[in-house]
Write a protein that holds these residues in place. Sequence first.
Motif, PDB file in Angstrom:
ATOM      1  N   ASP A   1      21.820  29.179  84.461  1.00  7.21           N
ATOM      2  CA  ASP A   1      20.582  29.060  85.235  1.00  7.21           C
ATOM      3  C   ASP A   1      19.636  30.244  85.033  1.00  7.21           C
ATOM      4  N   GLY A   2      20.079  31.267  84.305  1.00  2.43           N
ATOM      5  CA  GLY A   2      19.227  32.418  84.034  1.00  2.43           C
ATOM      6  C   GLY A   2      19.242  33.481  85.121  1.00  2.43           C
ATOM      7  N   CYS A   3      20.177  33.376  86.048  1.00  2.00           N
ATOM      8  CA  CYS A   3      20.284  34.367  87.129  1.00  2.00           C
ATOM      9  C   CYS A   3      21.051  35.613  86.673  1.00  2.00           C
ATOM     10  N   LEU A   4      22.034  35.389  85.823  1.00  2.20           N
ATOM     11  CA  LEU A   4      22.890  36.466  85.339  1.00  2.20           C
ATOM     12  C   LEU A   4      22.915  36.452  83.819  1.00  2.20           C
ATOM     13  N   GLU A   5      23.284  37.587  83.258  1.00  3.35           N
ATOM     14  CA  GLU A   5      23.480  37.708  81.821  1.00  3.35           C
ATOM     15  C   GLU A   5      24.889  38.240  81.600  1.00  3.35           C
ATOM     16  N   LEU A   6      25.666  37.548  80.790  1.00  2.00           N
ATOM     17  CA  LEU A   6      27.034  37.966  80.507  1.00  2.00           C
ATOM     18  C   LEU A   6      27.043  38.885  79.298  1.00  2.00           C
ATOM     19  N   LYS A   7      27.606  40.072  79.498  1.00  2.32           N
ATOM     20  CA  LYS A   7      27.786  41.033  78.412  1.00  2.32           C
ATOM     21  C   LYS A   7      29.255  41.450  78.416  1.00  2.32           C
ATOM     22  N   PHE A   8      29.649  42.113  77.354  1.00  2.00           N
ATOM     23  CA  PHE A   8      31.036  42.554  77.231  1.00  2.00           C
ATOM     24  C   PHE A   8      31.076  44.051  76.969  1.00  2.00           C
ATOM     25  N   GLU A   9      31.844  44.747  77.782  1.00  2.88           N
ATOM     26  CA  GLU A   9      32.055  46.176  77.596  1.00  2.88           C
ATOM     27  C   GLU A   9      33.288  46.363  76.731  1.00  2.88           C
ATOM     28  N   ILE A  10      33.146  47.161  75.695  1.00  6.83           N
ATOM     29  CA  ILE A  10      34.299  47.544  74.882  1.00  6.83           C
ATOM     30  C   ILE A  10      34.644  48.967  75.302  1.00  6.83           C
ATOM     31  N   LYS A  11      35.848  49.115  75.843  1.00  6.94           N
ATOM     32  CA  LYS A  11      36.267  50.413  76.385  1.00  6.94           C
ATOM     33  C   LYS A  11      37.349  51.029  75.505  1.00  6.94           C
ATOM     34  N   SER A  12      37.333  52.357  75.455  1.00  8.02           N
ATOM     35  CA  SER A  12      38.354  53.062  74.681  1.00  8.02           C
ATOM     36  C   SER A  12      39.715  52.863  75.328  1.00  8.02           C
ATOM     37  N   THR A  13      40.734  53.012  74.517  1.00  7.65           N
ATOM     38  CA  THR A  13      42.098  52.770  74.985  1.00  7.65           C
ATOM     39  C   THR A  13      42.567  53.833  75.968  1.00  7.65           C
ATOM     40  N   GLU A  14      42.324  55.098  75.644  1.00  7.97           N
ATOM     41  CA  GLU A  14      42.856  56.194  76.454  1.00  7.97           C
ATOM     42  C   GLU A  14      42.002  56.519  77.673  1.00  7.97           C
ATOM     43  N   SER A  15      40.709  56.708  77.459  1.00  7.57           N
ATOM     44  CA  SER A  15      39.858  57.186  78.548  1.00  7.57           C
ATOM     45  C   SER A  15      39.198  56.058  79.330  1.00  7.57           C
ATOM     46  N   THR A  16      39.203  54.871  78.782  1.00  5.27           N
ATOM     47  CA  THR A  16      38.503  53.703  79.334  1.00  5.27           C
ATOM     48  C   THR A  16      36.993  53.927  79.477  1.00  5.27           C
ATOM     49  N   ASN A  17      36.441  54.849  78.675  1.00  6.83           N
ATOM     50  CA  ASN A  17      34.993  54.999  78.616  1.00  6.83           C
ATOM     51  C   ASN A  17      34.393  53.744  77.973  1.00  6.83           C
ATOM     52  N   ILE A  18      33.193  53.383  78.386  1.00  6.69           N
ATOM     53  CA  ILE A  18      32.496  52.272  77.742  1.00  6.69           C
ATOM     54  C   ILE A  18      31.922  52.799  76.428  1.00  6.69           C
ATOM     55  N   VAL A  19      32.405  52.259  75.336  1.00  6.35           N
ATOM     56  CA  VAL A  19      31.990  52.699  74.014  1.00  6.35           C
ATOM     57  C   VAL A  19      30.840  51.838  73.495  1.00  6.35           C
ATOM     58  N   LYS A  20      30.890  50.547  73.784  1.00  6.29           N
ATOM     59  CA  LYS A  20      29.826  49.626  73.361  1.00  6.29           C
ATOM     60  C   LYS A  20      29.636  48.565  74.436  1.00  6.29           C
ATOM     61  N   LEU A  21      28.400  48.110  74.553  1.00  8.38           N
ATOM     62  CA  LEU A  21      28.042  46.988  75.414  1.00  8.38           C
ATOM     63  C   LEU A  21      27.425  45.944  74.498  1.00  8.38           C
ATOM     64  N   VAL A  22      28.063  44.765  74.413  1.00  8.91           N
ATOM     65  CA  VAL A  22      27.643  43.763  73.428  1.00  8.91           C
ATOM     66  C   VAL A  22      27.511  42.385  74.075  1.00  8.91           C
ATOM     67  N   ASP A  23      26.712  41.542  73.430  1.00  7.71           N
ATOM     68  CA  ASP A  23      26.575  40.152  73.869  1.00  7.71           C
ATOM     69  C   ASP A  23      27.719  39.288  73.335  1.00  7.71           C
ATOM     70  N   ASP A  24      28.245  39.672  72.175  1.00  6.72           N
ATOM     71  CA  ASP A  24      29.315  38.914  71.523  1.00  6.72           C
ATOM     72  C   ASP A  24      30.300  39.916  70.928  1.00  6.72           C
ATOM     73  N   PHE A  25      31.531  39.832  71.361  1.00  6.19           N
ATOM     74  CA  PHE A  25      32.531  40.804  70.926  1.00  6.19           C
ATOM     75  C   PHE A  25      33.314  40.355  69.699  1.00  6.19           C
ATOM     76  N   SER A  26      33.144  39.118  69.254  1.00  5.62           N
ATOM     77  CA  SER A  26      34.006  38.556  68.208  1.00  5.62           C
ATOM     78  C   SER A  26      33.977  39.363  66.907  1.00  5.62           C
ATOM     79  N   ASN A  27      32.848  39.956  66.565  1.00  6.45           N
ATOM     80  CA  ASN A  27      32.769  40.745  65.329  1.00  6.45           C
ATOM     81  C   ASN A  27      33.476  42.090  65.438  1.00  6.45           C
ATOM     82  N   TYR A  28      33.850  42.488  66.631  1.00  3.92           N
ATOM     83  CA  TYR A  28      34.484  43.796  66.830  1.00  3.92           C
ATOM     84  C   TYR A  28      36.010  43.727  66.855  1.00  3.92           C
ATOM     85  N   ILE A  29      36.574  42.556  67.104  1.00  2.58           N
ATOM     86  CA  ILE A  29      38.030  42.422  67.170  1.00  2.58           C
ATOM     87  C   ILE A  29      38.645  42.877  65.851  1.00  2.58           C
TER      88      ILE A  29
END
Length: 125
Positions: A53-81
Amino acid sequence: MGKFNVNRVKVQQCVEQLAISKSIRSFYPEYVSKILGIPMDDVIRELAKLVEDGCLELKFEIKSTESTNIVKLVDDFSNYIGTDLEDNMTGEIFEVEYDNIFPCYYICKEYRDYLKKKLILQRVL
């Protein structure tokens, strides 16, 4: 005739409250599930409708393994796996796996503006 879905109403009302908050820009589906006591599958289904409906936008946070810092914010994570990313704050290099990816819902500005106007009108009436 469709069956009344109380979970849909609860999720919509929760998102409205988050959207009118000045300090909240985004949220995790786990938060909504926890405060409403609604199963995660149901929450995600209802949030997906708000994305459509355009109320929300879904994004994906890619977080580091150890620190859980947000390293990237992406619309589609499939290219990063399976690729390596570096946490610039800690220097950690990690392989992106599904465990590093977290869905996060961003409140659209237009939706937030609409709710603010709606709230003003309710006060006037």
